[in-house]
Scaffold this motif. Structure first.
Motif, PDB file in Angstrom:
ATOM      1  N   LEU A 407       0.920  -1.243   0.103  1.00 12.87           N
ATOM      2  CA  LEU A 407      -0.178  -0.087   0.098  1.00 12.87           C
ATOM      3  C   LEU A 407       0.781   1.033  -0.014  1.00 12.87           C
ATOM      4  CD1 LEU A 407      -2.808  -0.807   2.502  1.00 12.87           C
ATOM      5  CD2 LEU A 407      -3.071  -0.946   0.004  1.00 12.87           C
ATOM      6  N   GLY A 408       0.596   2.202  -0.842  1.00 14.71           N
ATOM      7  CA  GLY A 408       1.095   3.556  -0.761  1.00 14.71           C
ATOM      8  C   GLY A 408       0.322   4.376  -0.434  1.00 14.71           C
ATOM      9  N   TYR A 409       0.674   5.160   0.498  1.00 11.13           N
ATOM     10  CA  TYR A 409      -0.244   6.450   1.415  1.00 11.13           C
ATOM     11  C   TYR A 409       0.513   7.693   0.752  1.00 11.13           C
ATOM     12  CZ  TYR A 409      -1.585   2.568   4.389  1.00 11.13           C
ATOM     13  OH  TYR A 409      -2.049   1.439   4.812  1.00 11.13           O
ATOM     14  N   GLY A 410      -0.552   8.294  -0.055  1.00 14.12           N
ATOM     15  CA  GLY A 410      -0.036   9.597  -0.729  1.00 14.12           C
ATOM     16  C   GLY A 410       0.416   9.350  -2.146  1.00 14.12           C
ATOM     17  N   GLN A 411      -0.033  10.175  -3.006  1.00  9.90           N
ATOM     18  CA  GLN A 411       0.701  10.235  -4.198  1.00  9.90           C
ATOM     19  C   GLN A 411       1.063  11.642  -4.522  1.00  9.90           C
ATOM     20  OE1 GLN A 411      -2.653   8.229  -6.522  1.00  9.90           O
ATOM     21  NE2 GLN A 411      -0.976   6.554  -7.103  1.00  9.90           N
ATOM     22  N   GLY A 412       2.504  11.651  -5.255  1.00 11.03           N
ATOM     23  CA  GLY A 412       2.907  12.912  -5.434  1.00 11.03           C
ATOM     24  C   GLY A 412       3.304  13.732  -4.410  1.00 11.03           C
ATOM     25  N   VAL A 413       3.805  13.069  -3.095  1.00 11.94           N
ATOM     26  CA  VAL A 413       4.124  13.879  -2.030  1.00 11.94           C
ATOM     27  C   VAL A 413       5.625  13.903  -2.043  1.00 11.94           C
ATOM     28  CG1 VAL A 413       3.961  13.505   0.423  1.00 11.94           C
ATOM     29  CG2 VAL A 413       2.171  12.687  -0.748  1.00 11.94           C
ATOM     30  N   SER A 414       6.513  12.785  -2.148  1.00  9.74           N
ATOM     31  CA  SER A 414       7.751  12.951  -2.180  1.00  9.74           C
ATOM     32  C   SER A 414       8.434  11.999  -2.877  1.00  9.74           C
ATOM     33  CB  SER A 414       8.265  12.763  -0.731  1.00  9.74           C
ATOM     34  OG  SER A 414       8.466  11.386  -0.132  1.00  9.74           O
ATOM     35  N   GLU A 415       9.622  12.222  -3.213  1.00  4.85           N
ATOM     36  CA  GLU A 415      10.431  11.097  -4.070  1.00  4.85           C
ATOM     37  C   GLU A 415      10.697   9.698  -3.570  1.00  4.85           C
ATOM     38  OE1 GLU A 415      13.134  14.180  -6.773  1.00  4.85           O
ATOM     39  OE2 GLU A 415      13.950  13.384  -5.286  1.00  4.85           O
ATOM     40  N   LEU A 416      10.457   9.604  -1.980  1.00  2.35           N
ATOM     41  CA  LEU A 416      10.359   8.373  -1.631  1.00  2.35           C
ATOM     42  C   LEU A 416       9.377   7.550  -2.203  1.00  2.35           C
ATOM     43  CD1 LEU A 416      10.857   9.335   2.217  1.00  2.35           C
ATOM     44  CD2 LEU A 416      12.560   8.395   0.778  1.00  2.35           C
TER      45      LEU A 416
END
Length: 529
Positions: A407-416
């Motif tokens: 699961l990815g929490y947030g999109q376009g938040v940081s380069e991580l």
């Protein structure tokens, strides 16, 4: 005020993870660690309890056995000055002849370090979502003075209510939807009290979670003025209670809730009085964060943080006076055991070939009360936050079978996010978007406190995607217990994934950047990172 996150497809810009980092994780020890931390003996790991001392001793001894150095000024422990506040639950909320029962119909607490808070004929005002967000052209407090008054606010934000992507961030909760924000803004407006109307869908959890999280011991940091700048009463009311209050005021709750979805909504004086006496027992003491260090070889002024909070809700008495232990096996004994497993594997690898950057392995206190240990760490770090490359945070692991996604929490938040995508691909998995963006998990765990200081982070959380029963019947309930039948397949694959990302960052020269304009990005820019 924190600018909310935009949701859009992000393509990795930083160096691609070129090869899988292979570690030998001790799953037998992981299982033992989880079982012990979630045992009844530890009493639910509440801050300032006997369970805290057992937890701290266990973690410090574990890090010592692994061979890590003390990570905070020559010690494994960072003192966190706390006040434990217990509100007498034998209280009632009285509003114009109606009397409501604590726990069943409302909750009330305070973070003020005083033994008595009283609402005496406090004017009652409905202020919609209780949001003041200039960047969205939104101010629910416009045109009304709520100083000394009691405000009723809706949970979540107008984006969720409308499901319109052009309103805030649509279905994805912004920080303006979090209960923490509602209380903060009410305090800034001078309100004496704020009650959030609970509804399960926009809150993302049932009334039982609100009740369990707000009727026992609560903890707070202490400022120089005994927290008197904070709102006097922080409360919730049941949905049906709100409807009764509005009906008594000759108003329709559902009609006004619809009106509150629009930016031109004007606060409504309910022409009613609220009365409540909050009696508190206060204990001032120190809780502790745990910080252990794996030194780097040649970039000791650059630090990564691998983290999981150690606390849970402790032990409480139910309505019949029976003791109930909230063991928090998944949330978050599973995450703490994960950090220990990573620490052991990384120390073994470093003994052969040291990593370039320092790595701190941390476990903070009082996450469940509002990220308190994380806030203290962020404001009093062992190394400057400008020297922290990234903060990786586990808040509940997949203790069931492995899956082909993360699961990815947030999109376009940081380069991580690019690191997460690349590491997942190497391990034959894919990143699956947060299925519940309306829950606002970006703002509900310890990485958020570090983000406020500009440090980008990744959240690794599995609280319900592989166990549909978890949120409804186990989350913040006594049923979150260790289970011998767990397969731990998800733990094995997630440790490999997290380890791959952590190792890549520990050996490269990259400083992952914030992407969307936000206060996080602006704060990082102040540090020239």
């Amino acid at each position: 005020m924190f600018t909310s996150f935009c949701c859009y497809l992000f393509l990795s810009a930083q160096p691609v993870i070129s090869a899988q980092h292979v570690f030998d994780f001790d799953i037998k020890q992981y299982k033992e660690d989880t079982k012990i931390l979630a045992s009844d003996e530890f009493g639910g790991r509440a801050p300032l309890s006997a369970g805290e001392r057992l937890t701290l001793d266990y973690l410090v001894n574990s890090f010592k056995d692994i061979g890590l150095e003390p990570g905070y000024k020559g010690d494994y422990l960072q003192a966190v000055p706390l006040a434990e506040i217990n509100a007498d639950q034998d209280m009632t909320l009285a509003i114009d002849g109606m009397t409501f029962i604590s726990g069943d119909q409302f909750t009330a607490r305070t973070q003020r370090i005083i033994d008595h808070v009283e609402l005496k004929d406090s004017d009652l005002v409905f202020v919609g979502y209780g949001i003041n967000a200039p960047e969205y052209g939104w101010n629910d407090y416009s045109g009304i003075n709520v100083k000394g008054k009691t405000v009723i606010v809706l949970v979540n934000d107008p984006g969720f209510a409308t499901q319109d992507d052009n309103v805030f961030k649509g279905n994805a909760m912004t920080y303006y939807g979090r209960w923490t924000y509602k209380y903060e803004e009410a305090a800034r407006q001078g309100a004496a009290a704020v009650f959030i109307v609970h509804e399960t869908a926009p809150a993302a959890y049932g009334w039982g979670v609100v009740q369990n999280s707000n009727t026992g011991s609560k903890y707070t940091l202490i400022d120089d003025n005994n927290n008197l700048s904070q709102v006097g009463v922080m409360g919730w009311v049941q949905h049906d209670v709100a409807k009764l209050i509005f009906t008594k005021a000759d108003l329709n709750y559902e009609t006004l809730k619809l009106a509150a979805r629009k930016p031109d909504f004007k606060a409504v004086d309910l022409k009613m009085k609220a009365n409540l006496v909050l009696k508190n027992t206060i204990v001032k003491a120190e809780s502790y964060n745990v910080v252990a260090k794996l030194p780097g070889s040649n970039k000791s002024d650059e630090t990564l943080v691998m983290h999981a909070h150690w606390d849970h809700l402790g032990t409480k008495l139910d309505a019949e006076g029976n003791k109930q232990i909230f063991n928090g096996a998944v949330d978050n004994a599973s995450g703490v055991a994960g950090v220990l497993a990573l620490a052991k594997a990384f120390k073994a690898k470093a003994d052969q070939t040291p990593f370039k950057r320092d790595i701190l392995f941390t476990n903070f206190t009082a996450e469940e009360t509002g990220l308190i240990g994380a806030q203290h760490f962020a404001l009093n770090p062992p190394v400057p936050t400008k020297d922290m490359v990234a903060f990786l945070n586990i808040d509940g692991m997949n203790v069931n079978d492995g899956v082909d996604y993360i699961l990815g929490y947030g999109q376009g938040v940081s380069e991580l996010e690019g690191y997460l995508k690349d590491a997942s691909s190497e391990l034959k998995r894919h990143v699956k978007a947060d299925p519940r963006p309306q829950n606002g998990l970006m703002y509900r765990s310890d990485h958020f406190a570090l983000a406020q200081q500009g440090v980008p982070g990744l959240l690794f959380m599995s609280l319900g995607d592989t166990d549909p029963d978890y949120i409804a019947h186990k989350y913040h309930k006594g049923q979150d217990d260790y289970d011998e039948t767990w397969s731990l397949g998800g733990v094995k694959q997630d440790l490999a994934l997290i380890g791959s990302i952590l190792a890549e960052l520990a050996n490269n020269e990259d400083w992952p950047r914030w992407l969307e304009d936000s206060d996080f990005k602006a704060r990082r820019a102040e540090d020239n990172r």
